[in-house]
Scaffold this active site. Structure first.
Site, PDB file in Angstrom:
ATOM      1  NE  ARG A  86     -37.712  39.082  66.231  1.00 53.96           N
ATOM      2  CZ  ARG A  86     -37.718  37.787  65.893  1.00 53.96           C
ATOM      3  NH1 ARG A  86     -36.784  37.310  65.088  1.00 53.96           N
ATOM      4  NH2 ARG A  86     -38.654  36.991  66.352  1.00 53.96           N
ATOM      5  CE  LYS A 128     -45.106  38.902  64.640  1.00 57.82           C
ATOM      6  NZ  LYS A 128     -44.014  38.017  65.094  1.00 57.82           N
ATOM      7  N   GLY A 179     -47.783  35.599  77.790  1.00 60.55           N
ATOM      8  CA  GLY A 179     -47.241  34.382  77.194  1.00 60.55           C
ATOM      9  C   GLY A 179     -48.301  33.609  76.430  1.00 60.55           C
ATOM     10  CB  THR A 180     -47.949  30.943  73.843  1.00 57.53           C
ATOM     11  OG1 THR A 180     -47.021  30.196  74.647  1.00 57.53           O
ATOM     12  CG2 THR A 180     -47.178  31.711  72.775  1.00 57.53           C
ATOM     13  NE  ARG A 206     -60.312  77.068  14.437  1.00 56.10           N
ATOM     14  CZ  ARG A 206     -60.342  75.917  13.768  1.00 56.10           C
ATOM     15  NH1 ARG A 206     -60.176  74.758  14.397  1.00 56.10           N
ATOM     16  NH2 ARG A 206     -60.547  75.913  12.482  1.00 56.10           N
TER      17      ARG A 206
HETATM   18  C1  UD1 Z   1     -43.444  29.859  70.671  1.00 55.26           C
HETATM   19  C2  UD1 Z   1     -43.281  28.483  71.320  1.00 55.26           C
HETATM   20  C3  UD1 Z   1     -42.055  27.785  70.732  1.00 55.26           C
HETATM   21  C4  UD1 Z   1     -42.208  27.675  69.223  1.00 55.26           C
HETATM   22  C5  UD1 Z   1     -42.453  29.055  68.610  1.00 55.26           C
HETATM   23  C6  UD1 Z   1     -42.800  28.901  67.168  1.00 55.26           C
HETATM   24  C7  UD1 Z   1     -44.140  28.835  73.575  1.00 55.26           C
HETATM   25  C8  UD1 Z   1     -43.810  28.951  74.986  1.00 55.26           C
HETATM   26  N1  UD1 Z   1     -43.129  28.658  72.741  1.00 55.26           N
HETATM   27  O1  UD1 Z   1     -42.309  30.610  71.030  1.00 55.26           O
HETATM   28  O2  UD1 Z   1     -41.911  26.493  71.297  1.00 55.26           O
HETATM   29  O3  UD1 Z   1     -41.051  27.088  68.663  1.00 55.26           O
HETATM   30  O4  UD1 Z   1     -43.566  29.704  69.248  1.00 55.26           O
HETATM   31  O5  UD1 Z   1     -42.888  30.167  66.571  1.00 55.26           O
HETATM   32  O6  UD1 Z   1     -45.277  28.877  73.218  1.00 55.26           O
HETATM   33  N2  UD1 Z   1     -48.774  35.727  71.661  1.00 55.26           N
HETATM   34  C9  UD1 Z   1     -49.902  36.276  72.199  1.00 55.26           C
HETATM   35  N3  UD1 Z   1     -49.900  36.640  73.502  1.00 55.26           N
HETATM   36  C10 UD1 Z   1     -48.822  36.459  74.301  1.00 55.26           C
HETATM   37  C11 UD1 Z   1     -47.669  35.895  73.736  1.00 55.26           C
HETATM   38  C12 UD1 Z   1     -47.665  35.533  72.415  1.00 55.26           C
HETATM   39  O7  UD1 Z   1     -50.907  36.455  71.516  1.00 55.26           O
HETATM   40  O8  UD1 Z   1     -48.913  36.796  75.487  1.00 55.26           O
HETATM   41  C13 UD1 Z   1     -48.788  35.337  70.245  1.00 55.26           C
HETATM   42  C14 UD1 Z   1     -47.823  36.143  69.413  1.00 55.26           C
HETATM   43  O9  UD1 Z   1     -48.474  37.264  68.828  1.00 55.26           O
HETATM   44  C15 UD1 Z   1     -47.374  35.154  68.345  1.00 55.26           C
HETATM   45  C16 UD1 Z   1     -47.506  33.803  69.034  1.00 55.26           C
HETATM   46  O10 UD1 Z   1     -48.354  34.004  70.140  1.00 55.26           O
HETATM   47  O11 UD1 Z   1     -48.207  35.152  67.217  1.00 55.26           O
HETATM   48  C17 UD1 Z   1     -46.173  33.233  69.475  1.00 55.26           C
HETATM   49  O12 UD1 Z   1     -45.606  34.048  70.454  1.00 55.26           O
HETATM   50  P1  UD1 Z   1     -44.054  34.234  70.601  1.00 55.26           P
HETATM   51  O13 UD1 Z   1     -43.796  35.088  71.766  1.00 55.26           O
HETATM   52  O14 UD1 Z   1     -43.475  34.660  69.305  1.00 55.26           O
HETATM   53  O15 UD1 Z   1     -43.587  32.751  70.927  1.00 55.26           O
HETATM   54  P2  UD1 Z   1     -42.132  32.200  70.824  1.00 55.26           P
HETATM   55  O16 UD1 Z   1     -41.356  32.702  71.958  1.00 55.26           O
HETATM   56  O17 UD1 Z   1     -41.590  32.441  69.478  1.00 55.26           O
HETATM   57 CA    CA Z   2     -42.089  33.809  67.577  1.00 58.60          CA
END
Ligand code: UD1
Ligand code: CA
Length: 481
Positions: free
Chosen positions: A20, A27, A83-84, A446
């Site tokens: 975004r 970012k 994923g996180t 000059r």
């Molecule tokens: C996550 C939470 C959500 C919370 C929100 C707050 C989960 C499943 N959900 O959602 O409950 O309300 O954050 O902002 O955790 N990242 C990585 N590697 C990955 C995925 C993400 O490093 O594979 C990092 C991203 O760069 C970011 C952070 O983790 O800084 C959060 O990731 P993002 O995908 O934005 O999580 P949300 O879906 O927003």
């Molecule tokens: Ca987020």
């Protein structure tokens, strides 16, 4: 081990793409108030006294790692952004020590979190002997966030992600900030997270359920100010976060004895230090390693970067300083430009439209108007006339010049470098000085003046009648001759 002795490790998640932002820059490297966003998370972690800090990188990993290279943190690369839950595991496995610490999880894109808040979160976690403490906040509309679901007794039961939430769950205002404190079992438990959900992602939030299955204590620590966990996901949020940070920095300076005229227009990076009774007029921007001593005034719309301003200095409006050292009692501007390598010793006067670069000006030097002073040292009390140019560049090389003390340089002189001008010398106005000038000498370089009597009358008399009609004063003057 009691919690007092328990170390703290920090995992910062920063591998996501941040689509975004619509940017070539990752970012977490977008700057707010003088630091890349992720550096704010690192700074907060360091202020907590973390033993080990691992930043999880992925998108733009080389750039992110380069930007943080000097901070002393370590990195773990997440090969794919699964994923996180996966990101945390990659980071936690890279921690130096395993199985003995509390682990704080931060995101690289929440620059507003204050160390005080994290300290309170950690204290709550430890005081309650919690296994997992979630930092939460409330918003009237928490769309996009995971919602916190509590049971009848108020205990946290579940986190439901936006995508999976029912309409009633979506109405819940309390949301998961994504910041957690976990006990030392977390990496072990995180290995059991699956991607068995509609998004096919490994959710770190699944840890909550895994801890509960172990009968462990899970808590939520609710913040009063939801701003603090605001993520900067696009450039609108980035600007909002920057405004909040600026306000915080400006407030702290005002409380410490700095006058800010119209603070909403003033930008001070958090690396800058200001003494007491400093006055900043509207629109001032202070950047980098700038140090401003007591009693300095910086005029409206001036930009000062990586510069030192000693006591009592006055910078007048619209001046631009970079890499400059301005000594006690000096005044600069308006409309002055001091470039890197400029050193003004005490009580130097620099006036409008004067540019300096790699220039050392000794005590009492005056350069009041329209000059370029590059690659030069100038001795005490020397007067640099209006329009003086040090011609330091021959098209290929830069040359160094030396001007002694007590020299008088007349207006519009050009010193063709490299030049040495001795103490107490005079340079006549309009000279193009191409030979060195010894101490105490006058140099005039000059063309000799010719004065032709009666020349104007002959010139105008030869003009067509129509020209003189348009210049009635001159026509009258001609008739009187
Ligand atoms: C996550 C939470 C959500 C919370 C929100 C707050 C989960 C499943 N959900 O959602 O409950 O309300 O954050 O902002 O955790 N990242 C990585 N590697 C990955 C995925 C993400 O490093 O594979 C990092 C991203 O760069 C970011 C952070 O983790 O800084 C959060 O990731 P993002 O995908 O934005 O999580 P949300 O879906 O927003
Ligand atoms: Ca987020």
């Amino acid at each position: 081990m009691t919690h007092k002795e328990r170390p703290l490790d920090v995992v910062i998640l920063a591998a996501g793409q941040g689509t975004r932002m619509k940017s070539a820059l990752p970012k977490v490297l977008h700057p707010v108030a003088g630091r890349p966003m992720v550096a704010w998370a690192v700074k907060a972690a360091q202020e907590l006294g973390a033993r080990d800090i691992v930043v999880v990188t992925g998108h733009g990993a080389e750039q992110v790692e380069a930007a943080l290279a000097a901070s002393g943190v370590r990195f773990a690369r997440q090969a794919q952004q699964l994923g996180t839950g996966n990101a945390f595991l990659v980071g936690a496995e890279a921690l130096r020590h395993q199985g003995d610490a509390d682990i704080l999880v931060l995101y690289g894109d929440t620059p507003l979190l204050r160390p005080e808040t994290l300290r309170a979160l950690l204290a709550d976690h430890r005081a309650h002997n919690s296994a997992l403490t979630i930092l939460t906040a409330e918003l009237p509309d928490a769309t996009g966030y995971g919602r916190i679901l509590r049971d009848a007794d108020g205990h946290v039961e579940r986190i439901v992600e936006e995508k999976a939430a029912t309409p009633e769950e979506k109405a819940v205002r309390e949301f998961n900030s994504g910041v957690y404190v976990l006990d030392a079992r977390a990496p072990e438990l995180a290995r059991r997270i699956t991607n068995d959900n509609p998004a096919g992602e490994y959710y770190l939030t699944d840890l909550l359920e895994l801890y509960r299955q172990e009968g462990a204590q899970v808590r939520a620590f609710k913040l009063h100010d939801p701003d603090e966990v605001m993520g900067a996901n696009d450039r609108v949020q980035l600007a909002q976060a920057a405004a909040v940070l600026r306000r915080r920095i400006n407030t702290a300076h005002m409380q410490a004895g700095v006058t800010l005229q119209d603070p909403s227009t003033i930008q001070i990076e958090d690396t800058v230090t200001l003494g007491r009774d400093v006055t900043l007029e509207p629109g001032v921007i202070l950047r980098g390693q700038t140090r401003v001593a007591d009693g300095v005034t910086i005029g409206a719309y001036s930009v000062v970067t990586d510069s030192v301003l000693e006591e009592g200095v006055i910078v007048k409006p619209h001046s631009v300083l970079e890499g400059a050292h301005v000594g006690k009692g000096s005044d600069v501007g308006p409309f002055a430009r001091l470039r890197p390598g400029t050193v003004l010793e005490e009580s130097v006067h620099i006036g409008n439209f004067v540019e300096t670069k790699n220039a050392r000006l000794a005590e009492g030097v005056k350069a009041g108007h329209l000059a370029y002073l590059g690659d030069v040292t100038i001795g005490a009390e020397t007067n640099v006339g209006a329009g003086t140019i040090i011609a330091n560049f021959d098209g290929v090389h830069k040359h160094q010049s030396t001007v002694g003390a007590g020299v008088f340089i007349g207006s519009n002189a050009t010193l063709i470098a490299p030049r040495v001008i001795g103490d107490a010398a005079f340079i006549a106005a309009g000279s193009a000085v191409h030979a060195d000038v010894p101490e105490g000498a006058l140099a005039i370089a000059r063309g000799k003046q010719r004065t032709l009597e009666g020349w104007s009358r002959r010139y105008w008399s030869g003009m067509h009648e129509g020209v003189r009609k348009k210049l009635p004063w001159l026509a009258g003057w001609l008739e009187r001759q």
